[in-house]
Scaffold this motif. Structure first.
Motif, PDB file in Angstrom:
ATOM      1  N   SER A  90       0.812  -1.222   0.000  1.00  0.00           N
ATOM      2  CA  SER A  90       0.000   0.000   0.000  1.00  0.00           C
ATOM      3  C   SER A  90       0.845   1.271   0.000  1.00  0.00           C
ATOM      4  CB  SER A  90      -0.930   0.007   1.219  1.00  0.00           C
ATOM      5  OG  SER A  90      -0.188  -0.077   2.416  1.00  0.00           O
ATOM      6  N   LYS A  91       2.165   1.126   0.095  1.00  0.00           N
ATOM      7  CA  LYS A  91       3.023   2.319   0.149  1.00  0.00           C
ATOM      8  C   LYS A  91       4.364   2.021  -0.518  1.00  0.00           C
ATOM      9  CE  LYS A  91       4.987   5.633   3.514  1.00  0.00           C
ATOM     10  NZ  LYS A  91       4.299   6.824   2.991  1.00  0.00           N
ATOM     11  N   ILE A  92       4.807   2.934  -1.376  1.00  0.00           N
ATOM     12  CA  ILE A  92       6.153   2.838  -1.939  1.00  0.00           C
ATOM     13  C   ILE A  92       7.116   3.399  -0.904  1.00  0.00           C
ATOM     14  CG2 ILE A  92       7.682   3.515  -3.818  1.00  0.00           C
ATOM     15  CD1 ILE A  92       5.198   3.972  -5.541  1.00  0.00           C
ATOM     16  N   GLU A  93       8.054   2.595  -0.450  1.00  0.00           N
ATOM     17  CA  GLU A  93       8.948   3.033   0.628  1.00  0.00           C
ATOM     18  C   GLU A  93      10.215   2.188   0.664  1.00  0.00           C
ATOM     19  OE1 GLU A  93       7.018   2.358   4.403  1.00  0.00           O
ATOM     20  OE2 GLU A  93       6.168   0.441   3.734  1.00  0.00           O
ATOM     21  N   ASN A  94      11.197   2.689   1.406  1.00  0.00           N
ATOM     22  CA  ASN A  94      12.429   1.958   1.713  1.00  0.00           C
ATOM     23  C   ASN A  94      13.207   1.513   0.473  1.00  0.00           C
ATOM     24  OD1 ASN A  94      11.924   2.062   4.558  1.00  0.00           O
ATOM     25  ND2 ASN A  94      10.465   0.385   4.324  1.00  0.00           N
ATOM     26  N   LEU A  95      13.263   2.397  -0.517  1.00  0.00           N
ATOM     27  CA  LEU A  95      14.027   2.111  -1.730  1.00  0.00           C
ATOM     28  C   LEU A  95      15.291   2.949  -1.836  1.00  0.00           C
ATOM     29  CD1 LEU A  95      11.033   1.920  -4.242  1.00  0.00           C
ATOM     30  CD2 LEU A  95      12.324  -0.012  -3.287  1.00  0.00           C
ATOM     31  N   GLU A  96      15.557   3.784  -0.820  1.00  0.00           N
ATOM     32  CA  GLU A  96      16.756   4.615  -0.836  1.00  0.00           C
ATOM     33  C   GLU A  96      17.996   3.726  -0.928  1.00  0.00           C
ATOM     34  OE1 GLU A  96      14.491   4.571   1.528  1.00  0.00           O
ATOM     35  OE2 GLU A  96      13.423   6.481   1.357  1.00  0.00           O
ATOM     36  N   GLY A  97      18.940   4.145  -1.743  1.00  0.00           N
ATOM     37  CA  GLY A  97      20.175   3.381  -1.906  1.00  0.00           C
ATOM     38  C   GLY A  97      20.214   2.545  -3.165  1.00  0.00           C
ATOM     39  N   LEU A  98      19.077   2.344  -3.806  1.00  0.00           N
ATOM     40  CA  LEU A  98      19.035   1.537  -5.031  1.00  0.00           C
ATOM     41  C   LEU A  98      19.327   2.430  -6.237  1.00  0.00           C
ATOM     42  CD1 LEU A  98      15.965  -0.772  -4.317  1.00  0.00           C
ATOM     43  CD2 LEU A  98      18.364  -1.106  -3.741  1.00  0.00           C
ATOM     44  N   SER A  99      20.508   2.985  -6.232  1.00  0.00           N
ATOM     45  CA  SER A  99      20.864   4.001  -7.226  1.00  0.00           C
ATOM     46  C   SER A  99      21.082   3.435  -8.622  1.00  0.00           C
ATOM     47  CB  SER A  99      22.127   4.748  -6.779  1.00  0.00           C
ATOM     48  OG  SER A  99      23.195   3.834  -6.573  1.00  0.00           O
ATOM     49  N   ASN A 100      21.212   2.114  -8.738  1.00  0.00           N
ATOM     50  CA  ASN A 100      21.403   1.491 -10.052  1.00  0.00           C
ATOM     51  C   ASN A 100      20.113   0.923 -10.633  1.00  0.00           C
ATOM     52  OD1 ASN A 100      24.301   1.775 -10.460  1.00  0.00           O
ATOM     53  ND2 ASN A 100      24.527   0.387  -8.719  1.00  0.00           N
ATOM     54  N   LEU A 101      19.022   1.067  -9.919  1.00  0.00           N
ATOM     55  CA  LEU A 101      17.759   0.508 -10.378  1.00  0.00           C
ATOM     56  C   LEU A 101      17.276   1.220 -11.634  1.00  0.00           C
ATOM     57  CD1 LEU A 101      16.046  -1.773  -9.069  1.00  0.00           C
ATOM     58  CD2 LEU A 101      14.516   0.014  -8.235  1.00  0.00           C
ATOM     59  N   THR A 102      17.011   0.454 -12.674  1.00  0.00           N
ATOM     60  CA  THR A 102      16.498   1.028 -13.930  1.00  0.00           C
ATOM     61  C   THR A 102      15.042   0.661 -14.179  1.00  0.00           C
ATOM     62  OG1 THR A 102      17.282  -0.872 -15.221  1.00  0.00           O
ATOM     63  CG2 THR A 102      18.778   1.004 -14.998  1.00  0.00           C
ATOM     64  N   MET A 103      14.515  -0.343 -13.455  1.00  0.00           N
ATOM     65  CA  MET A 103      13.136  -0.761 -13.648  1.00  0.00           C
ATOM     66  C   MET A 103      12.558  -1.254 -12.334  1.00  0.00           C
ATOM     67  SD  MET A 103      10.573  -3.041 -14.115  1.00  0.00           S
ATOM     68  CE  MET A 103      11.544  -4.477 -13.746  1.00  0.00           C
ATOM     69  N   ILE A 104      11.363  -0.749 -11.997  1.00  0.00           N
ATOM     70  CA  ILE A 104      10.634  -1.293 -10.855  1.00  0.00           C
ATOM     71  C   ILE A 104       9.189  -1.500 -11.270  1.00  0.00           C
ATOM     72  CG2 ILE A 104      10.175   1.007  -9.867  1.00  0.00           C
ATOM     73  CD1 ILE A 104      10.327  -0.381  -7.090  1.00  0.00           C
ATOM     74  N   GLU A 105       8.640  -2.639 -10.889  1.00  0.00           N
ATOM     75  CA  GLU A 105       7.266  -2.953 -11.241  1.00  0.00           C
ATOM     76  C   GLU A 105       6.462  -3.217  -9.991  1.00  0.00           C
ATOM     77  OE1 GLU A 105       4.585  -5.803 -14.087  1.00  0.00           O
ATOM     78  OE2 GLU A 105       6.733  -5.625 -14.413  1.00  0.00           O
TER      79      GLU A 105
END
Length: 390
Positions: A202-217
């Motif tokens: 229910s919430k987009i969170e705790n993704l800090e640090g994923l600086s190489n992420l090019t795709m999230i689904e």
């Protein structure tokens, strides 16, 4: 180009998806509530009417191993008989050499990772355990040290744990599980692809640090707001279809975004895209958008694919500046004027595909509809699901 009430002929994404080598096999799902699934080289969406979970696997007749998790949001089934476990004398990996780089155990009734004795394998780069009954991630140190692609699609995982010391991991698929919170992934700094399709988030969170992420689904979850993506500055694809999002917000830092999917949400206007100057594909079908205003797409001049089908748009306007447009999907709106089609699209040299069926354009005169489209946009090669005869 880069995942249900219309028929197949009126479904551009589904028709074009048959041979794109996607990583998930197509699964049809019932629509969520009343609002009605990849890398940079992804193929088209699997459906234009609500489900977009880009199911990424070689085509096969996929059946969910745990379908109850979809029909009952709180499914846990504590009284059900235990899932068949691997017998002590049955070794599912007996034929794999110890230096194998690829382990694929799909739909094998696995509930215990320990029973697989993965510690004997020294070079595993891809571990696929989809469609099993795994509830916790317990991997030996040697696997965590080498694995690059980890796939737990369609299992029974409720909490994200056990992903420490995975310094080579680039792709993580936790789709079709029972996850409510995004946790314990922001240390996976090598990740480039992250999949959470059809969970309970229910919430987009705790993704800090994923600086190489090019795709999230994050398709088919319970999201109401786009938030906490500021640090994902390398993101190129953002998949948020089939949620409960009402506004396009907080995307300003994502200047590298090439693809944005927001179909089957609760949008009433098309806004919030001004900083996405590199956007090439935009999917906003199955919302409640009533118009394309002058500032809606003013800065999105690189758009190649625009899907506005199944909305409430009555005038085709303010897209004449999209000179790179190759495909326009605008079925099931309230478009009635062929002069608008000609005015907005006639000079677009790259335009090859248009969808206008189930608009007054088509319904008012089905016998002459295709000829009128051809006169308005003579350069197109496909009108709806049919190619234009030369």
């Amino acid at each position: 180009m880069t995942e249900q009430t219309q028929n197949q002929d009126s479904n551009p994404q589904e028709q074009n998806n048959s041979d794109d080598g996607d990583k998930h096999a197509q699964i049809e799902l019932p629509p969520a509530d009343s609002t009605t699934q990849h890398s940079a080289s992804s193929g088209p969406l699997t459906s234009s009417n609500g489900w977009d979970g880009k199911l990424r696997m070689p085509p096969r007749n996929a059946v969910l191993a745990n379908p109850e998790a979809l029909s009952d949001p709180e499914y846990s089934d504590p009284d059900a008989p235990p899932v068949d476990q691997i017998e002590a004398d049955e070794d599912l990996l007996d034929d794999y050499p110890v230096d194998t780089e690829d382990i694929d155990l799909v739909h094998c009734r696995i509930s215990s990772l320990t029973a697989l004795r993965l510690d004997r394998f020294t070079k595993v780069e891809r571990l696929c355990l989809r469609q099993n009954a795994i509830s916790s991630i317990e991997l030996p140190a040697n696997i965590r040290a080498t694995v690059q692609e980890l796939d737990f699609y369609d299992n029974l995982i409720s909490h994200i744990k056990g992903l420490n010391e995975m310094k080579a991991l680039t792709s993580l698929d936790l789709s079709f599980n029972k996850i409510k919170h995004i946790k314990n992934v922001n240390h996976l700094t090598t990740l480039t692809e992250l999949y959470f399709v059809q969970n309970r988030i229910s919430k987009i969170e705790n993704l800090e640090g994923l600086s190489n992420l090019t795709m999230i689904e994050l398709a088919a979850n319970r999201l109401r707001e786009i938030e906490n993506l500021d640090s994902l500055t390398q993101l190129k694809e953002l998949w948020l279809g089939k949620n409960k999002i009402t506004e396009i917000t907080n995307l300003s830092p994502l200047t590298n975004l090439r693809l944005l999917d927001l179909k089957s949400n609760r949008l009433t206007s098309l806004s919030g895209l001004s900083t996405l100057t590199n956007l090439e594909e935009l999917y906003v079908s199955h919302n409640a958008i009533s118009s394309i205003t002058a500032d809606s797409l003013a800065t999105n001049k690189k758009l190649r694919v625009l899907d506005i089908s199944n909305n409430k748009i009555s005038h085709l306007e303010n897209i004449s500046h999209l000179t790179e447009l190759e495909e326009l999907w605008a079925s099931s709106n309230q478009l009635a004027d062929f002069r608008e089609v000609e005015r907005e699209l006639k000079d677009k040299e790259n335009l090859e595909t248009v969808y206008f069926e189930m608009n007054p354009l088509q319904l008012a005169g089905p016998a002459v509809y295709r000829n009128k489209v051809r006169l308005a946009v003579p350069q197109v090669k496909q009108i709806d699901a049919t190619f234009v005869k030369v």
